[in-house]
Design a protein around this motif. Structure first.
Motif, PDB file in Angstrom:
ATOM      1  N   THR A  49       4.087  -6.198  18.204  1.00 11.55           N
ATOM      2  CA  THR A  49       4.683  -5.309  17.589  1.00 11.55           C
ATOM      3  C   THR A  49       3.182  -5.948  16.352  1.00 11.55           C
ATOM      4  OG1 THR A  49       5.692  -6.617  15.255  1.00 11.55           O
ATOM      5  CG2 THR A  49       6.977  -5.666  16.842  1.00 11.55           C
ATOM      6  N   GLY A  50       2.877  -6.196  15.809  1.00 12.67           N
ATOM      7  CA  GLY A  50       1.540  -6.342  14.556  1.00 12.67           C
ATOM      8  C   GLY A  50       2.327  -6.320  13.329  1.00 12.67           C
ATOM      9  N   SER A  51       3.079  -6.343  13.261  1.00 15.62           N
ATOM     10  CA  SER A  51       3.767  -6.618  11.897  1.00 15.62           C
ATOM     11  C   SER A  51       5.053  -7.269  11.439  1.00 15.62           C
ATOM     12  CB  SER A  51       3.884  -5.005  11.589  1.00 15.62           C
ATOM     13  OG  SER A  51       5.215  -4.777  12.606  1.00 15.62           O
ATOM     14  N   PHE A  52       5.154  -8.258  12.503  1.00 13.15           N
ATOM     15  CA  PHE A  52       6.611  -9.169  12.068  1.00 13.15           C
ATOM     16  C   PHE A  52       6.296  -9.568  10.804  1.00 13.15           C
ATOM     17  CE2 PHE A  52       9.141 -12.425  13.592  1.00 13.15           C
ATOM     18  CZ  PHE A  52      10.379 -12.032  13.441  1.00 13.15           C
ATOM     19  N   LEU A  53       5.178 -10.288  10.982  1.00 14.08           N
ATOM     20  CA  LEU A  53       4.526 -11.701  10.748  1.00 14.08           C
ATOM     21  C   LEU A  53       4.182 -11.201   8.695  1.00 14.08           C
ATOM     22  CD1 LEU A  53       3.697 -14.154  12.209  1.00 14.08           C
ATOM     23  CD2 LEU A  53       5.167 -14.402  11.035  1.00 14.08           C
ATOM     24  N   ALA A  54       3.489  -9.551   8.422  1.00 14.47           N
ATOM     25  CA  ALA A  54       3.826  -9.275   7.479  1.00 14.47           C
ATOM     26  C   ALA A  54       4.579  -9.043   6.267  1.00 14.47           C
ATOM     27  CB  ALA A  54       3.119  -7.316   7.769  1.00 14.47           C
ATOM     28  N   PRO A  55       3.715  -9.743   5.230  1.00 11.57           N
ATOM     29  CA  PRO A  55       4.969 -10.882   3.408  1.00 11.57           C
ATOM     30  C   PRO A  55       5.821  -8.947   3.690  1.00 11.57           C
ATOM     31  CG  PRO A  55       2.829 -10.295   3.572  1.00 11.57           C
ATOM     32  CD  PRO A  55       2.560  -9.487   4.881  1.00 11.57           C
ATOM     33  N   ASN A  68       7.742  -7.513   6.218  1.00 11.51           N
ATOM     34  CA  ASN A  68       8.567  -7.370   6.201  1.00 11.51           C
ATOM     35  C   ASN A  68       9.394  -8.654   6.670  1.00 11.51           C
ATOM     36  OD1 ASN A  68       9.952  -6.660   9.082  1.00 11.51           O
ATOM     37  ND2 ASN A  68       9.417  -8.169   9.922  1.00 11.51           N
ATOM     38  N   LEU A  69       8.326 -10.205   6.134  1.00  8.20           N
ATOM     39  CA  LEU A  69       8.791 -11.116   6.204  1.00  8.20           C
ATOM     40  C   LEU A  69      10.105 -11.082   5.598  1.00  8.20           C
ATOM     41  CD1 LEU A  69       6.208 -14.076   6.652  1.00  8.20           C
ATOM     42  CD2 LEU A  69       8.367 -13.513   8.113  1.00  8.20           C
ATOM     43  N   SER A  70       9.935 -10.368   4.005  1.00  6.88           N
ATOM     44  CA  SER A  70      10.626 -10.277   2.767  1.00  6.88           C
ATOM     45  C   SER A  70      12.133  -9.670   2.971  1.00  6.88           C
ATOM     46  CB  SER A  70       9.832 -10.355   1.302  1.00  6.88           C
ATOM     47  OG  SER A  70      10.032  -9.121   1.364  1.00  6.88           O
ATOM     48  N   GLY A  71      11.541  -8.869   3.823  1.00 15.06           N
ATOM     49  CA  GLY A  71      12.735  -7.755   4.511  1.00 15.06           C
ATOM     50  C   GLY A  71      13.697  -9.143   5.137  1.00 15.06           C
ATOM     51  N   ILE A  99      12.069 -13.709  -8.738  1.00 15.49           N
ATOM     52  CA  ILE A  99      12.055 -14.511  -9.065  1.00 15.49           C
ATOM     53  C   ILE A  99      11.084 -14.381  -8.402  1.00 15.49           C
ATOM     54  CG2 ILE A  99      13.284 -16.646 -10.512  1.00 15.49           C
ATOM     55  CD1 ILE A  99      16.022 -14.979  -9.328  1.00 15.49           C
ATOM     56  N   ALA A 100      10.033 -15.702  -9.514  1.00 12.72           N
ATOM     57  CA  ALA A 100       8.579 -15.946  -9.430  1.00 12.72           C
ATOM     58  C   ALA A 100       8.500 -15.488  -8.098  1.00 12.72           C
ATOM     59  CB  ALA A 100       8.816 -16.667  -8.805  1.00 12.72           C
ATOM     60  N   GLY A 101       8.489 -13.596  -8.001  1.00 11.16           N
ATOM     61  CA  GLY A 101       7.850 -13.507  -6.900  1.00 11.16           C
ATOM     62  C   GLY A 101       8.888 -13.276  -5.179  1.00 11.16           C
TER      63      GLY A 101
END
Lengths: 545, 326
Positions: B42-48, B50-53, B169-171
């Motif tokens: 996907t190229g975007s799986f590890l994007a911040p 996405n990870l937060s999602g 909370i703290a990002g």
């Protein structure tokens, strides 16, 4: 010359670096009963599991009727003629005797199981093993001895040439054991090769033609039984000269001081009324056959069962535990008879097994005191001679004797104050070496901490080795008492077996037998008439007159 | 298997613990492989973003998975959490709609969750009924209750209540912080509270635990209550994130997803073994799998097949793995 039914040569097996078998040789010809002895963990179980195909050996050969195998699957093992009767029987309770015997090899007719033919054939097999059950009985309804015979019949139906019995009498009553011994003799005459795993030297003397002793995965002794002394056998098993089971001086002084546990008129389902008392630091044995009510009595004192009447006092304080937790809070602990089912947590670590009930009392601010826990465990491991003394090893990986030390250690570690220690068959499935260590630990506990010890055993040798005084139990009642010089194996056996034969009618004879011994200490504690009680049916008050 | 949690908190053991953890939890390797595959494809799986999602989606799963795992380790089971989750969201949403403060709304949800858990606990632990039957029945009964009490969908909970699901909370998103607190609490409980060991003991051998003086009823009862509370909390969080709850569909099927996460995480359905680290891995694996497949535009039913296959494959691998010890 025909090859022996079973020949094992150079068998080795290790489990992740732990050697379980280190080159074992064993030959059992037709018509021989070959006793296999050794500590738990000596490798006996691994050996028979290799024979049964449960484990593949690392090297060596298993030769059955002249055919060598490097490894066997369970199916091949059965096909080759090996039948193994494990301690935990593998019968299916919900099926009938006949269905069990022909399980996996059903006789069919037009695609349907031919019940009639199976039952007829089963009847013949049952007759061969002298079982009294019918082919149509549901196996779950049968006593253990009959279920075991069903398994043997199943082995015969597969025309086994090698029969392996793994501690077959461990769960049997005396009469059932005698019956099994006669069957084993019959099967030997029929030409089976029989491997008989046992801890009981009396069984070796009675049944075996040859004996192999294993220790640490090796054969340390192999000979015919003729001319072999008990001492030599014990030395071979323990790996050191036999500690004579000399009875320590009976602790009559203790008994005279303070009764710590006093039971009066206690009764419940299957036992009672029972009167007894155990003094501070006194060790009292309860001797009787399985089913005599010993276990029920101990479990009632521990709060696992409800009593239907009577009183229990700890010192001056009356206790009536409704749950084990309440008994423990009062200072009464029980080591139950069935270690696997009732005491051990096999996958949990040794330390957890010992300290589970003590974690909460030791905890500070709701958190476990890990340092204290480790220290308590370390001290306990030293005190009971735990081997290996590894706190993180799962309890299931220890030998039976060391598992028992863990269970015993649960109540005798320095984090606990146990006033009364109840033990039910304290050394069942425990090897000779560990047995003596357990006796030493329990004796030390009574002498140093004044713990009152009440233990049940069906092994007269154990009673003589451990008890200051012994109460004979039959039909749920205390029917006699032996102490001092009159407490011998012979006296115990005759007291119980006479009773088993003629029932409660012989009470007077047994009572005169115990009362007549000059050295029975007169009853000095608050237990009116326990010794002079004219009969089990008489209320305790009458005996006091 | 049971010492993994203790090792996590001893810095000295961390280095060797890392290796041991991989050996104990081969799922770590599977998870790493999955991340790699999804990132490459996907190229975007590890994007911040996405990870937060993923983390926010997985948070509700984690909150319920922790107490459920403890319950399963002690030899019990709770299938009713999907309906309890809906009930928690509905109660919190209704209270928020009525102008109550977010705190009151959440506490109301927790109280209702505790009540459902207590009913389960009394029936299973004190009356000895089968947890499978009791909680299967409760799953249906509570769903019915949800629809009876809240026939209409709820939404528009207001900005105060939206804080629960939307604040950072703290990002870090609030649901993730809540999930992290629950995970840490669970791990600390197992490792350092006496009750944590009791959970294992009861799951391994109830009779032996009883004869050791351990209260074999109260501990699992409290775990049922905790599971109910956690399900209701997850429901309130979900309601806040979505700003909507529907009695008929919210949390439907959640009970099986969370159980799948717990089992993939290595908790034995037979009781007596499991760890919070495993549960975290199971939750991340399921959450990551769902997210990655969505990114790849894999249709939902294929995703469900993947999730189911993962559970069975995990069980098969555990079965085929060489067993140690005699």
């Amino acid at each position: 010359m025909t090859p022996p039914n079973l020949r094992v040569h150079g068998l080795t097996k290790s489990f992740g670096g732990v050697t379980a078998l280190a080159g074992v040789d064993l030959t059992v010809p037709a018509g021989q009963v070959h006793a296999l002895l050794g500590h738990n963990g000596a490798g006996k179980s691994t050996l028979i599991k290799c024979l049964g195909g449960a484990f593949p050996p690392d090297s060596g050969t298993i030769e059955i009727g002249g055919t060598p195998y490097a490894r066997l699957t369970p199916r091949e093992s059965i096909a080759a003629g090996v039948a193994i009767i494990y301690q935990t029987l593998s019968v299916v309770d919900a099926l009938t005797v006949a269905e069990n015997i022909f399980l996996g090899q059903e006789w069919t007719r037009y695609g349907r199981i031919d019940r009639g033919a199976q039952e007829e054939a089963a009847a013949g097999l049952l007759k061969r093993v002298a079982a009294t059950c019918s082919p149509r009985d549901r196996v779950g309804d049968l006593p253990t001895g009959q279920r075991q015979l069903v398994e043997i019949a199943k082995a015969l139906s597969r025309s086994a040439s090698v029969l392996v019995l793994d501690e077959p009498t461990a769960a049997l009553s005396g009469a059932e054991s005698d019956a099994l011994a006669r069957r084993v003799e019959d099967l030997r005459t029929e030409g089976l090769a029989i491997v008989y795993v046992t801890h009981l030297l009396s069984e070796v003397e009675r049944l075996a033609d040859a004996v192999t002793v294993m220790r640490d995965g090796r054969v340390t002794h192999q000979s015919s039984v003729t001319g072999l002394s008990r001492g030599e056998l014990v030395t071979a098993i323990a790996g050191r000269p036999h500690e004579q089971t000399v009875r320590p001086a009976p602790n009559s002084a203790r008994q005279a001081t303070a009764p710590r546990l006093v039971v009066e008129g206690l009764h419940g389902p299957g036992f009672g009324p029972v009167d007894l008392s155990v003094g501070e630091g006194e060790r009292v044995g309860l001797f009787g056959l399985i089913g005599s009510g010993r276990t029920r009595l101990l479990e009632t004192l521990f709060g696992r069962r409800r009593s239907t009447g009577g009183t229990v006092r700890l010192g001056e304080r009356a206790v009536a535990p409704a749950r084990p937790a309440q008994a423990l809070a009062a200072g009464i602990a029980l080591v139950p008879a069935d270690r696997r089912a009732q005491a051990l947590f096999p996958p949990l670590t040794a330390q957890d097994n010992v300290l589970l009930p003590s974690m909460r009392p030791l905890a500070r601010g709701g958190l476990r005191a890990l340092g204290t826990e480790r220290r308590v465990f370390g001290a306990l491991a030293d005190a009971v001679g735990l081997r290996p003394a590894l706190p993180g090893l799962p309890a299931g990986a220890f030998s039976g004797g060391n598992q028992q030390k863990l269970v015993l250690g649960r109540w005798i570690n320095t984090a606990r104050q146990v006033q009364v220690l109840l033990l039910d068959e304290p050394t069942q499935g425990v090897d000779v070496g560990a047995r003596h260590e357990i006796y030493r630990v329990v004796t030390g506990l009574a002498e140093e901490r004044g713990t009152a010890v009440l233990f049940a055993s069906s092994d007269p040798e154990e009673i003589v080795a451990l008890a200051d005084r012994c109460l004979i139990v039959a039909g749920g009642r205390v029917v006699g008492e032996l102490s001092g010089a009159s407490l011998t194996e012979q006296a115990l056996l005759s007291a119980v077996h006479d009773r088993a034969v003629s029932g409660t009618a012989v009470h007077d004879r047994a009572a005169s037998g115990t009362g007549g011994t000059a050295d029975v200490a007169p009853d000095q504690h608050a237990d009116p008439g326990a010794d002079n009680d004219p009969g089990p049916l008489a209320p305790p008050a009458e005996g006091a007159a | 298997m049971t010492t993994a949690d203790t090792a996590l908190f001893r810095p000295r053991a961390l280095a060797t613990g890392g290796l041991a953890a991989v050996r104990r939890h081969p799922l770590i390797l599977v998870l790493a492989a999955m991340v790699l595959v999804f990132q490459v494809s996907t190229g975007s799986f590890l994007a911040p973003a996405n990870l937060s999602g993923i983390a926010t989606d997985a948070a509700a799963l984690a909150v319920v998975a922790v107490p459920l795992a403890l319950l399963v380790i002690s030899g019990y089971l709770d299938l009713s959490v999907g309906s309890t989750l809906a009930l928690g969201g509905l109660v919190a949403g209704r209270l928020a709609n009525e102008g109550q403060s977010p705190a009151v709304a959440v506490l109301g949800a927790l109280a209702v969750g505790a009540a459902v858990g207590a009913v389960n606990g009394v029936l299973c632990c004190y009356l000895g009924l089968s947890p499978f039957i009791v909680t299967l029945g409760m799953l249906t009964a509570v769903r019915g209750l949800d629809q009876q009490l809240f026939p209409l969908p709820l939404s528009g909970f207001g900005s105060g209540f939206a804080w629960l699901g939307g604040a950072t909370i703290a990002g870090i998103a609030a649901p993730v912080v809540i999930a992290a607190l629950v995970l840490v609490a669970g791990a600390l409980f197992l490792a350092f509270a006496p009750g944590g060991r009791h959970v294992f003991a009861i799951g391994v051998n109830r009779e032996a635990a009883h004869l050791s003086g351990i209260n074999i009823r109260r501990t699992p009862f409290l775990l049922f209550v905790a599971t109910g509370v956690a399900a209701a909390l997850a429901g309130a969080v979900k309601a806040s994130v979505l700003d909507s709850v529907v009695a008929g569909t919210s949390g439907a099927g959640f009970e099986l997803t969370v159980l799948t996460a717990v089992l993939i995480g290595g908790v034995a359905l037979t009781g007596g073994s499991g760890s919070i680290l495993g549960v975290l891995l199971g939750v991340l694996f399921l959450g990551g799998l769902q997210n990655g497949l969505t990114l790849l535009n894999v249709p939902t039913f294929w995703q469900q097949m993947a999730q189911g296959t993962a559970l069975v494959a995990g069980a098969a691998l555990a079965y085929l793995a060489p067993r140690t010890g005699r």
